[in-house]
Scaffold this motif. Structure first.
Motif, PDB file in Angstrom:
ATOM      1  N   ALA A   1       0.836  -1.207   0.000  1.00 34.51           N
ATOM      2  CA  ALA A   1       0.000   0.000   0.000  1.00 34.51           C
ATOM      3  C   ALA A   1       0.866   1.251   0.000  1.00 34.51           C
ATOM      4  CB  ALA A   1      -0.931  -0.006   1.211  1.00 34.51           C
ATOM      5  N   GLY A   2       1.984   1.200   0.754  1.00 33.88           N
ATOM      6  CA  GLY A   2       2.880   2.351   0.794  1.00 33.88           C
ATOM      7  C   GLY A   2       3.495   2.661  -0.542  1.00 33.88           C
ATOM      8  N   GLN A   3       3.608   1.640  -1.422  1.00 29.54           N
ATOM      9  CA  GLN A   3       4.138   1.848  -2.766  1.00 29.54           C
ATOM     10  C   GLN A   3       3.031   2.060  -3.799  1.00 29.54           C
ATOM     11  OE1 GLN A   3       7.411  -0.820  -3.909  1.00 29.54           O
ATOM     12  NE2 GLN A   3       7.408  -1.623  -1.837  1.00 29.54           N
ATOM     13  N   ASP A   4       1.786   2.113  -3.318  1.00 32.39           N
ATOM     14  CA  ASP A   4       0.623   2.333  -4.196  1.00 32.39           C
ATOM     15  C   ASP A   4       0.537   1.292  -5.306  1.00 32.39           C
ATOM     16  OD1 ASP A   4      -0.378   4.511  -2.787  1.00 32.39           O
ATOM     17  OD2 ASP A   4       0.926   5.911  -3.835  1.00 32.39           O
ATOM     18  N   LYS A   5       0.892   0.045  -4.974  1.00 32.38           N
ATOM     19  CA  LYS A   5       0.729  -1.055  -5.917  1.00 32.38           C
ATOM     20  C   LYS A   5      -0.664  -1.639  -5.723  1.00 32.38           C
ATOM     21  CE  LYS A   5       5.589  -2.242  -6.554  1.00 32.38           C
ATOM     22  NZ  LYS A   5       6.602  -3.328  -6.552  1.00 32.38           N
ATOM     23  N   VAL A   6      -1.575  -1.289  -6.621  1.00 33.94           N
ATOM     24  CA  VAL A   6      -2.991  -1.597  -6.430  1.00 33.94           C
ATOM     25  C   VAL A   6      -3.248  -3.100  -6.433  1.00 33.94           C
ATOM     26  CG1 VAL A   6      -5.297  -1.295  -7.403  1.00 33.94           C
ATOM     27  CG2 VAL A   6      -3.663   0.616  -7.422  1.00 33.94           C
ATOM     28  N   LYS A   7      -2.765  -3.795  -7.461  1.00 33.98           N
ATOM     29  CA  LYS A   7      -3.036  -5.230  -7.589  1.00 33.98           C
ATOM     30  C   LYS A   7      -2.516  -6.002  -6.381  1.00 33.98           C
ATOM     31  CE  LYS A   7      -1.986  -9.205 -10.539  1.00 33.98           C
ATOM     32  NZ  LYS A   7      -1.264  -9.663 -11.770  1.00 33.98           N
ATOM     33  N   GLU A   8      -1.260  -5.752  -6.007  1.00 36.74           N
ATOM     34  CA  GLU A   8      -0.646  -6.494  -4.907  1.00 36.74           C
ATOM     35  C   GLU A   8      -1.314  -6.165  -3.573  1.00 36.74           C
ATOM     36  OE1 GLU A   8       0.863  -4.865  -7.202  1.00 36.74           O
ATOM     37  OE2 GLU A   8       2.471  -6.051  -8.103  1.00 36.74           O
ATOM     38  N   THR A   9      -1.649  -4.885  -3.363  1.00 33.87           N
ATOM     39  CA  THR A   9      -2.287  -4.507  -2.100  1.00 33.87           C
ATOM     40  C   THR A   9      -3.624  -5.215  -1.932  1.00 33.87           C
ATOM     41  OG1 THR A   9      -1.242  -2.319  -2.214  1.00 33.87           O
ATOM     42  CG2 THR A   9      -3.111  -2.567  -0.718  1.00 33.87           C
ATOM     43  N   LYS A  10      -4.431  -5.218  -2.982  1.00 37.17           N
ATOM     44  CA  LYS A  10      -5.716  -5.918  -2.908  1.00 37.17           C
ATOM     45  C   LYS A  10      -5.523  -7.409  -2.657  1.00 37.17           C
ATOM     46  CE  LYS A  10      -8.331  -2.802  -5.947  1.00 37.17           C
ATOM     47  NZ  LYS A  10      -9.088  -2.705  -7.218  1.00 37.17           N
TER      48      LYS A  10
ATOM     49  N   ASP B   1      -4.335  -1.093  12.508  1.00 39.01           N
ATOM     50  CA  ASP B   1      -3.410  -0.315  11.678  1.00 39.01           C
ATOM     51  C   ASP B   1      -3.442  -0.768  10.224  1.00 39.01           C
ATOM     52  OD1 ASP B   1      -2.641   1.157  13.847  1.00 39.01           O
ATOM     53  OD2 ASP B   1      -0.820   0.015  14.252  1.00 39.01           O
ATOM     54  N   THR B   2      -3.758  -2.035   9.986  1.00 38.81           N
ATOM     55  CA  THR B   2      -3.866  -2.525   8.609  1.00 38.81           C
ATOM     56  C   THR B   2      -5.052  -1.866   7.917  1.00 38.81           C
ATOM     57  OG1 THR B   2      -3.018  -4.651   9.398  1.00 38.81           O
ATOM     58  CG2 THR B   2      -3.956  -4.587   7.188  1.00 38.81           C
ATOM     59  N   TYR B   3      -6.163  -1.765   8.637  1.00 37.18           N
ATOM     60  CA  TYR B   3      -7.327  -1.069   8.066  1.00 37.18           C
ATOM     61  C   TYR B   3      -6.993   0.394   7.755  1.00 37.18           C
ATOM     62  CZ  TYR B   3     -10.691  -4.852   8.898  1.00 37.18           C
ATOM     63  OH  TYR B   3     -11.370  -6.030   8.852  1.00 37.18           O
ATOM     64  N   THR B   4      -6.269   1.024   8.652  1.00 37.16           N
ATOM     65  CA  THR B   4      -5.909   2.429   8.433  1.00 37.16           C
ATOM     66  C   THR B   4      -5.055   2.582   7.169  1.00 37.16           C
ATOM     67  OG1 THR B   4      -5.928   2.822  10.825  1.00 37.16           O
ATOM     68  CG2 THR B   4      -4.809   4.446   9.463  1.00 37.16           C
ATOM     69  N   ALA B   5      -4.060   1.697   7.003  1.00 37.37           N
ATOM     70  CA  ALA B   5      -3.214   1.752   5.812  1.00 37.37           C
ATOM     71  C   ALA B   5      -4.042   1.498   4.561  1.00 37.37           C
ATOM     72  CB  ALA B   5      -2.096   0.723   5.933  1.00 37.37           C
ATOM     73  N   MET B   6      -4.993   0.567   4.637  1.00 41.62           N
ATOM     74  CA  MET B   6      -5.844   0.252   3.496  1.00 41.62           C
ATOM     75  C   MET B   6      -6.719   1.448   3.118  1.00 41.62           C
ATOM     76  SD  MET B   6      -9.252  -0.584   2.756  1.00 41.62           S
ATOM     77  CE  MET B   6      -9.950  -1.237   4.269  1.00 41.62           C
ATOM     78  N   ILE B   7      -7.258   2.135   4.122  1.00 43.08           N
ATOM     79  CA  ILE B   7      -8.116   3.291   3.844  1.00 43.08           C
ATOM     80  C   ILE B   7      -7.321   4.404   3.158  1.00 43.08           C
ATOM     81  CG2 ILE B   7      -9.427   5.138   4.949  1.00 43.08           C
ATOM     82  CD1 ILE B   7     -10.233   3.014   7.098  1.00 43.08           C
ATOM     83  N   ARG B   8      -6.145   4.702   3.678  1.00 44.81           N
ATOM     84  CA  ARG B   8      -5.317   5.729   3.053  1.00 44.81           C
ATOM     85  C   ARG B   8      -4.950   5.347   1.621  1.00 44.81           C
ATOM     86  NH1 ARG B   8      -1.281   6.662   8.209  1.00 44.81           N
ATOM     87  NH2 ARG B   8      -2.589   8.153   9.364  1.00 44.81           N
ATOM     88  N   PHE B   9      -4.606   4.081   1.442  1.00 44.63           N
ATOM     89  CA  PHE B   9      -4.270   3.595   0.100  1.00 44.63           C
ATOM     90  C   PHE B   9      -5.446   3.779  -0.861  1.00 44.63           C
ATOM     91  CE2 PHE B   9      -5.280  -0.133  -2.504  1.00 44.63           C
ATOM     92  CZ  PHE B   9      -4.295  -0.060  -3.476  1.00 44.63           C
ATOM     93  N   SER B  10      -6.644   3.431  -0.409  1.00 42.07           N
ATOM     94  CA  SER B  10      -7.812   3.516  -1.297  1.00 42.07           C
ATOM     95  C   SER B  10      -8.116   4.956  -1.683  1.00 42.07           C
ATOM     96  CB  SER B  10      -9.032   2.872  -0.624  1.00 42.07           C
ATOM     97  OG  SER B  10      -9.438   3.612   0.516  1.00 42.07           O
ATOM     98  N   VAL B  11      -7.906   5.905  -0.772  1.00 40.91           N
ATOM     99  CA  VAL B  11      -8.145   7.311  -1.083  1.00 40.91           C
ATOM    100  C   VAL B  11      -7.096   7.822  -2.066  1.00 40.91           C
ATOM    101  CG1 VAL B  11      -8.211   9.633  -0.111  1.00 40.91           C
ATOM    102  CG2 VAL B  11      -9.326   7.747   1.099  1.00 40.91           C
ATOM    103  N   ARG B  12      -5.824   7.483  -1.835  1.00 43.61           N
ATOM    104  CA  ARG B  12      -4.756   7.949  -2.727  1.00 43.61           C
ATOM    105  C   ARG B  12      -4.920   7.418  -4.154  1.00 43.61           C
ATOM    106  NH1 ARG B  12      -1.295   6.354   1.425  1.00 43.61           N
ATOM    107  NH2 ARG B  12      -0.576   4.597   0.146  1.00 43.61           N
ATOM    108  N   ASN B  13      -5.451   6.198  -4.257  1.00 39.04           N
ATOM    109  CA  ASN B  13      -5.511   5.537  -5.566  1.00 39.04           C
ATOM    110  C   ASN B  13      -6.927   5.424  -6.118  1.00 39.04           C
ATOM    111  OD1 ASN B  13      -2.561   4.401  -5.993  1.00 39.04           O
ATOM    112  ND2 ASN B  13      -3.076   4.052  -3.838  1.00 39.04           N
TER     113      ASN B  13
END
Length: 798
Positions: A283-292, A308-320
């Motif tokens: 998620a930190g690298q904004d790799k959509v396929k791998e993060t999902k 904290d995993t949910y928090t990282a996922m939420i931020r990732f989804s907003v950025r991408n």
């Protein structure tokens, strides 16, 4: 008033009597040597002495001293003795000092800096490799001492320069603990060896040595697996997770996936902690396929992901722009009887991802209470962070009002977050109001989170367009009273402001209270900023001298090259006396590695040639005579000729020409140009220049243009107009090229009297009209006390 600290250690450690010395490894790591027996006098400009007329005024303010961390002086003393190959201090004192230092670090949660890690490593190695002189147990290190030191080592920033210092220290401690356990198992320490290995892995993965951690873990696997190759105990998963965290932190994707494969083959389960590492990494690298892919992978025994995993996922989804994917996940979470921490994440998601406003959030909070989860300070923090992530300070202020309506007591974290968005908006007035509330809170001095925002606040105050010096002083005093150590960047900003307002005592206080606690890398950041301040031509000479005096006092480790740059800046300010004082300070430095080299002598003498000062020239010459480490050669004699010619002492300058001609090395082309330049200033009839020129011609040497025009200047300097004309006209035959504009310009400038200058000008205009026209166009002329001259700078180089 700024608080007065009483301890007297700092200047005793860092004064000129206790200079730094390079370590055997070649890096000057140790902060200071403890040789000082008396305090040096402050070298900033002092207040005037009290007299009968001002006897009722307050006495000058005393300089504050830093509180040295307990045991730190012992580390410095040992390193000082070690670098001198001297007998180390008493072992009992060394052990006691180390224990004090480690205990302080643990109790205060203050981090090791790189220099402290190095010093502890050197002392520990000595204590481990030597034995006590007696059988007193207190004089030797125990397992508990080593264990506590290993734990304290982990209390340092993960991203830091020279992290290998922490790695080396951690490895040495672990190996010694392992050795002692092998020789005599510590039955009283349950799982001691296992815990020590975990601490080692934590250190390696935190400080950039994840690959070594993986290697160590591979070697350790046999002790963790049963005869079937399966993990004996699920607790060993933590070691595996540490390795994965380290690889993720260092961005090693391939190694991360390979280590995951090996661990799963050994029976390791995909637990929430591992799930968090993988999801956060991709998620930190904004790799959509791998993060999902990794987020959706089932966890062992259907455990829920960590908050904290949910928090990282939420931020990732907003950025991408992946809210469509994340929304069903969060809605499912909402319908699964969420716990209080999960409710807090749902609030964060509603604001950040779903763009919900205050009224919607109030509805969520009402539902929380109905479900038996009362909103608290953590809930409010989540809302504030969401508003900050949306860069919406007005929404954040509204959430503060909501929290107040719900009776949520504000904690320091809320004030810190509020100051963040106020400072990001450059609202210094609002930030100060929040700061006043924060400083009156019970947890102000104990909350380590406060340090970051207060450093940011001070930096912005110190770089504001309109400086409020009184407010800066008040805030600084408050932080000092609560023993809050300022970051190097903050100290830099404060020092520059205090120097600008001529508040030398505040500079002294700031440097003495904080820089003693810094590593050498952090100290270098402060000293570099002060050097640049001194090199700024807009800074007044008086302020530069004050700043240099403080540099000399507080940073004895300052590199000679930087000191030379300061010296040359004073030459440019036409203060050769101050420049030579700086050189003299280098010359008297207690550390031979900080003393001037032959090249630095030359640079100083060249400066004296450009900006003459007879007294400084003689002082420099005397220092050179007494310096047995500097060889005399043609370049050094050239430099002495330049300096004495600049001082107007032509006879002494020509003595060095004699030294050159009698030496085995002989003159260089620069020597020839310099001696001709010296002859240019001879006031009586002299044949030195002609004699030298005749020898050049007899030897059939190639003559560079700068040597030829210097010879023309020497002839012109004695008023030989006709002779210099003939030399210029005969250039093609004698040296193989014709005159240039510098030939004519140097000759013109050297001629004494306006009559001779006019004669030469008329001749040059007729013989070389184009060259003369270019000279007038490019250089221009001005009237001087000795007649008109072209604007020609002749910087003689040795």
């Amino acid at each position: 008033m700024r608080s007065q600290l009483t301890r007297n250690v700092y200047r005793r450690l860092l004064a000129g009597h206790g200079p730094l010395r390079p370590c055997p490894a070649g890096a000057a790591r140790c902060l200071a040597e403890c040789r000082a027996h008396s305090l040096p006098q402050l070298v900033v400009r002092q207040p005037e002495r009290r007299t009968f007329l001002n006897v009722f005024q307050a006495p000058p303010r005393e300089v504050k001293e830093a509180e040295i961390e307990p045991g730190y002086e012992t580390l410095l003393q040992f390193r000082s003795m070690e670098t001198e190959n001297a007998r180390p201090p008493n072992r009992a004192g060394l052990v006691k000092g180390l224990r004090q230092f480690v205990r302080f670090k643990q109790e205060s949660s203050k981090p090791f800096n790189t220099t402290q890690a190095f010093l502890v490593t050197r002392l520990l190695r000595h204590l481990i490799e030597t034995s006590p002189e007696d059988d007193v147990p207190e004089n030797d290190l125990t397992r508990d001492d080593l264990r506590k030191t290993l734990e304290a080592t982990l209390n340092a920033p993960a991203r830091t320069a020279n992290a290998h210092d922490y790695v080396e220290l951690s490895k040495m401690l672990y190996e010694e603990l392992k050795l002692r356990d092998e020789e005599s198992p510590d039955i009283s320490a349950e799982g001691g060896r296992r815990d020590n290995f975990e601490l080692l892995l934590m250190a390696l993965t935190k400080y950039g040595a994840a690959m070594e951690a993986v290697q160590r873990l591979d070697e350790h696997w046999p002790t963790l697996l049963d005869e079937r190759g399966i993990l004996k105990n699920e607790q060993h998963l933590w070691k595996w997770t540490l390795a994965l965290q380290g690889l993720a932190r260092e961005g090693k994707e391939n190694e991360l996936l390979e280590e995951l494969r090996k661990a799963e083959a050994a029976g390791a389960k995909f637990v929430p902690a591992v799930h968090k590492v993988l999801v956060t990494f991709f998620a930190g690298q904004d790799k959509v396929k791998e993060t999902k892919q990794w987020f959706e992978k089932p966890l062992h025994q259907n455990q829920p992901p960590e908050v904290d995993t949910y928090t990282a996922m939420i931020r990732f989804s907003v950025r991408n722009n992946q809210q469509k994917w994340s929304q069903p996940i969060v809605e499912k979470l909402m319908s699964s009887q969420p716990t209080k921490p999960v409710w807090d994440v749902l609030c964060y998601w509603a604001v950040l991802a779903m763009d919900r406003g205050v009224e919607d959030v109030k509805g969520i909070l009402t539902t929380m209470k109905q479900e038996g989860c009362k909103p608290d300070s953590r809930t409010l923090s989540r809302l504030l962070k969401a508003a900050i992530d949306k860069r919406n300070p007005h929404l954040a202020e509204a959430f503060l009002s909501v929290g107040s309506d719900l009776g949520i007591k504000r904690v320091p974290a809320h004030f810190i977050l509020q100051m963040h968005w106020q400072l990001d908006a450059n609202d210094l007035s609002g930030a100060h109001t929040t700061y006043q509330k924060l400083r009156n809170h019970d947890g102000f001095s104990q909350n380590n989170m406060c340090a970051g925002i207060l450093n940011k606040y001070l930096r912005l105050l110190s770089t504001a367009e309109t400086l409020d010096i009184e407010r800066i002083l008040d805030v600084t005093a408050e932080l000092e009273q609560h023993r809050i150590v300022l970051d190097p960047d903050t100290v830099v900003a404060l020092v520059l402001v205090f120097l600008h307002f001529d508040k030398q005592h505040d500079v002294v206080d700031t440097l003495s209270l904080h820089t003693v606690l810094y590593s050498l890398e952090e100290r270098a950041k402060v000293s570099s900023a002060m050097v640049e301040y001194c090199l700024n031509p807009k800074t007044s000479t008086a302020r530069v001298w004050d700043a240099y005096s403080l540099l000399r006092q507080f940073f004895p480790e300052l590199e000679p090259e930087r000191r030379v740059r300061l010296m040359e800046s004073f030459f440019k300010r036409k203060r050769p006396d101050m420049a030579c004082y700086i050189f003299g300070h280098m010359r008297s430095h207690g550390n031979p590695a900080k003393r001037p080299t032959a090249d630095m002598y030359v640079r100083c003498l060249e400066g004296l040639g450009r900006y003459s000062d007879s007294e400084s020239t003689r002082m420099m010459h005397n220092m050179l005579k007494m310096d047995t480490t500097v060889p005399m050669n043609t370049r050094m004699w050239n430099a002495l000729m330049i300096a004495y010619r600049g001082a107007g002492d032509i006879s002494t300058a020509l003595e060095f020409w004699g030294e050159i001609t009698n030496s085995a090395e002989g003159p260089s082309y620069n020597s020839l140009a310099i001696v001709f330049w010296v002859c240019e200033d001879i006031k009586v009839r002299d044949n030195t220049a002609r004699t030298v020129w005749q020898k050049i011609q007899r030897m059939d040497l190639d003559v560079p243009s700068h040597v030829h025009w210097a010879y023309c200047g020497a002839l012109a300097g004695q008023g030989n107009v006709d002779e210099v004309k003939r030399v210029i006209q005969g250039m093609e035959a004698s040296v193989g090229y014709g005159p240039g504009h510098m030939t004519l310009g140097v000759t013109y400038n050297a001629l004494p009297g306006e009559r001779r200058k006019k004669m030469f000008e008329d001749w040059a205009k007729q013989e070389y009209p184009e060259i003369w026209a270019r000279l007038e166009t490019t250089k221009g002329r001005t009237k001087t006390m000795t007649g008109s001259k072209f604007h020609i700078t002749r910087d003689m180089m040795a």
